[in-house]
Design a protein around this motif. Sequence first.
Motif, PDB file in Angstrom:
ATOM      1  N   ASP A  94      18.247 -21.669  68.409  1.00 44.21           N
ATOM      2  CA  ASP A  94      17.378 -20.829  69.242  1.00 44.21           C
ATOM      3  C   ASP A  94      17.700 -19.341  69.101  1.00 44.21           C
ATOM      4  O   ASP A  94      16.791 -18.538  68.891  1.00 44.21           O
ATOM      5  CB  ASP A  94      17.425 -21.264  70.708  1.00 44.21           C
ATOM      6  CG  ASP A  94      16.723 -22.592  70.948  1.00 44.21           C
ATOM      7  OD1 ASP A  94      15.924 -23.027  70.076  1.00 44.21           O
ATOM      8  OD2 ASP A  94      16.960 -23.200  72.004  1.00 44.21           O
ATOM      9  N   PRO A  95      18.981 -18.931  69.178  1.00 47.12           N
ATOM     10  CA  PRO A  95      19.280 -17.500  69.008  1.00 47.12           C
ATOM     11  C   PRO A  95      18.947 -16.984  67.605  1.00 47.12           C
ATOM     12  O   PRO A  95      18.454 -15.867  67.446  1.00 47.12           O
ATOM     13  CB  PRO A  95      20.787 -17.400  69.280  1.00 47.12           C
ATOM     14  CG  PRO A  95      21.127 -18.618  70.065  1.00 47.12           C
ATOM     15  CD  PRO A  95      20.173 -19.679  69.602  1.00 47.12           C
ATOM     16  N   GLU A  96      19.212 -17.790  66.577  1.00 51.19           N
ATOM     17  CA  GLU A  96      18.867 -17.392  65.204  1.00 51.19           C
ATOM     18  C   GLU A  96      17.364 -17.219  65.059  1.00 51.19           C
ATOM     19  O   GLU A  96      16.891 -16.242  64.476  1.00 51.19           O
ATOM     20  CB  GLU A  96      19.362 -18.442  64.209  1.00 51.19           C
ATOM     21  CG  GLU A  96      20.855 -18.523  64.088  1.00 51.19           C
ATOM     22  CD  GLU A  96      21.341 -19.756  63.356  1.00 51.19           C
ATOM     23  OE1 GLU A  96      22.553 -19.823  63.096  1.00 51.19           O
ATOM     24  OE2 GLU A  96      20.532 -20.668  63.054  1.00 51.19           O
ATOM     25  N   GLN A 124      11.509 -13.792  65.319  1.00 43.72           N
ATOM     26  CA  GLN A 124      10.748 -13.107  66.364  1.00 43.72           C
ATOM     27  C   GLN A 124      11.163 -11.651  66.552  1.00 43.72           C
ATOM     28  O   GLN A 124      10.640 -10.982  67.433  1.00 43.72           O
ATOM     29  CB  GLN A 124      10.890 -13.863  67.695  1.00 43.72           C
ATOM     30  CG  GLN A 124      10.294 -15.257  67.646  1.00 43.72           C
ATOM     31  CD  GLN A 124      10.440 -15.987  68.962  1.00 43.72           C
ATOM     32  OE1 GLN A 124      11.486 -15.948  69.606  1.00 43.72           O
ATOM     33  NE2 GLN A 124       9.366 -16.648  69.370  1.00 43.72           N
ATOM     34  N   GLY A 125      12.125 -11.177  65.759  1.00 44.90           N
ATOM     35  CA  GLY A 125      12.531  -9.780  65.827  1.00 44.90           C
ATOM     36  C   GLY A 125      13.361  -9.422  67.034  1.00 44.90           C
ATOM     37  O   GLY A 125      13.409  -8.263  67.442  1.00 44.90           O
ATOM     38  N   GLY A 126      14.045 -10.388  67.613  1.00 41.16           N
ATOM     39  CA  GLY A 126      14.882 -10.128  68.781  1.00 41.16           C
ATOM     40  C   GLY A 126      16.180  -9.428  68.410  1.00 41.16           C
ATOM     41  O   GLY A 126      16.437  -9.127  67.240  1.00 41.16           O
ATOM     42  N   SER A 157      24.680 -10.025  64.128  1.00 40.66           N
ATOM     43  CA  SER A 157      25.574 -11.051  63.559  1.00 40.66           C
ATOM     44  C   SER A 157      24.850 -12.372  63.358  1.00 40.66           C
ATOM     45  O   SER A 157      25.052 -13.066  62.362  1.00 40.66           O
ATOM     46  CB  SER A 157      26.768 -11.299  64.488  1.00 40.66           C
ATOM     47  OG  SER A 157      27.680 -10.256  64.460  1.00 40.66           O
ATOM     48  N   VAL A 158      24.007 -12.730  64.313  1.00 41.22           N
ATOM     49  CA  VAL A 158      23.327 -14.029  64.272  1.00 41.22           C
ATOM     50  C   VAL A 158      22.351 -14.132  63.096  1.00 41.22           C
ATOM     51  O   VAL A 158      21.957 -15.233  62.717  1.00 41.22           O
ATOM     52  CB  VAL A 158      22.634 -14.310  65.630  1.00 41.22           C
ATOM     53  CG1 VAL A 158      21.379 -13.476  65.798  1.00 41.22           C
ATOM     54  CG2 VAL A 158      22.343 -15.787  65.809  1.00 41.22           C
ATOM     55  N   SER A 159      22.004 -13.021  62.478  1.00 40.79           N
ATOM     56  CA  SER A 159      21.093 -13.071  61.334  1.00 40.79           C
ATOM     57  C   SER A 159      21.836 -13.237  60.013  1.00 40.79           C
ATOM     58  O   SER A 159      21.212 -13.371  58.975  1.00 40.79           O
ATOM     59  CB  SER A 159      20.226 -11.807  61.290  1.00 40.79           C
ATOM     60  OG  SER A 159      21.013 -10.677  61.014  1.00 40.79           O
ATOM     61  N   MET A 160      23.166 -13.240  60.077  1.00 42.54           N
ATOM     62  CA  MET A 160      23.965 -13.333  58.833  1.00 42.54           C
ATOM     63  C   MET A 160      25.002 -14.445  58.921  1.00 42.54           C
ATOM     64  O   MET A 160      25.336 -14.919  59.990  1.00 42.54           O
ATOM     65  CB  MET A 160      24.735 -12.019  58.613  1.00 42.54           C
ATOM     66  CG  MET A 160      23.901 -10.796  58.506  1.00 42.54           C
ATOM     67  SD  MET A 160      24.926  -9.330  58.238  1.00 42.54           S
ATOM     68  CE  MET A 160      25.827  -9.225  59.773  1.00 42.54           C
ATOM     69  N   ARG A 161      25.512 -14.786  57.754  1.00 42.07           N
ATOM     70  CA  ARG A 161      26.636 -15.716  57.635  1.00 42.07           C
ATOM     71  C   ARG A 161      27.593 -15.099  56.620  1.00 42.07           C
ATOM     72  O   ARG A 161      27.154 -14.665  55.560  1.00 42.07           O
ATOM     73  CB  ARG A 161      26.158 -17.079  57.144  1.00 42.07           C
ATOM     74  CG  ARG A 161      27.263 -18.120  57.033  1.00 42.07           C
ATOM     75  CD  ARG A 161      26.728 -19.509  56.691  1.00 42.07           C
ATOM     76  NE  ARG A 161      25.983 -20.045  57.817  1.00 42.07           N
ATOM     77  CZ  ARG A 161      24.655 -20.259  57.817  1.00 42.07           C
ATOM     78  NH1 ARG A 161      23.929 -19.977  56.758  1.00 42.07           N
ATOM     79  NH2 ARG A 161      24.052 -20.745  58.878  1.00 42.07           N
TER      80      ARG A 161
END
Length: 140
Positions: free
Chosen positions: A23-25, A31-33, A131-135
Amino acid sequence: MTDRDYVPNLIRPDSQWRELLSDPEYRVLRQGGTEAPFTGEYTDTETEGIYECRACGAELFRSDQKFHSHCGWPSFFAPLAEDRVRYLEDRSIPGRARVEVRCSNCDGHLGHVFEGEGYDTPTDLRYCINSVSMRLREAD
């Protein structure tokens, strides 16, 4: 090529993105959050490696391009290569134009880039990335 002609390399239906991402990812990448400041996994990490898009695995940033900006999100002074990201004008905050940064492979929202803030970096740019957009793929 103009922005309206842009087509990502990786196209998936929304239902598939919802299955693949937490959900956060999903909220950030699709959704651009924005994640809350100072809460991200990579805000202060100094581990050596490559930061990849969490949605598609595209290599985006190197750890040696990361710096401490104390803004609450991981900051980089440049992407791995200019063709790894794309830029969009963001006027979602009235009176404050920003530049959105997206993964050029899957069109996932990563964050924003700011210029001229006076950081002692080679580019005078701050890529403020969720951070949540990367690994992080750690170096061997």
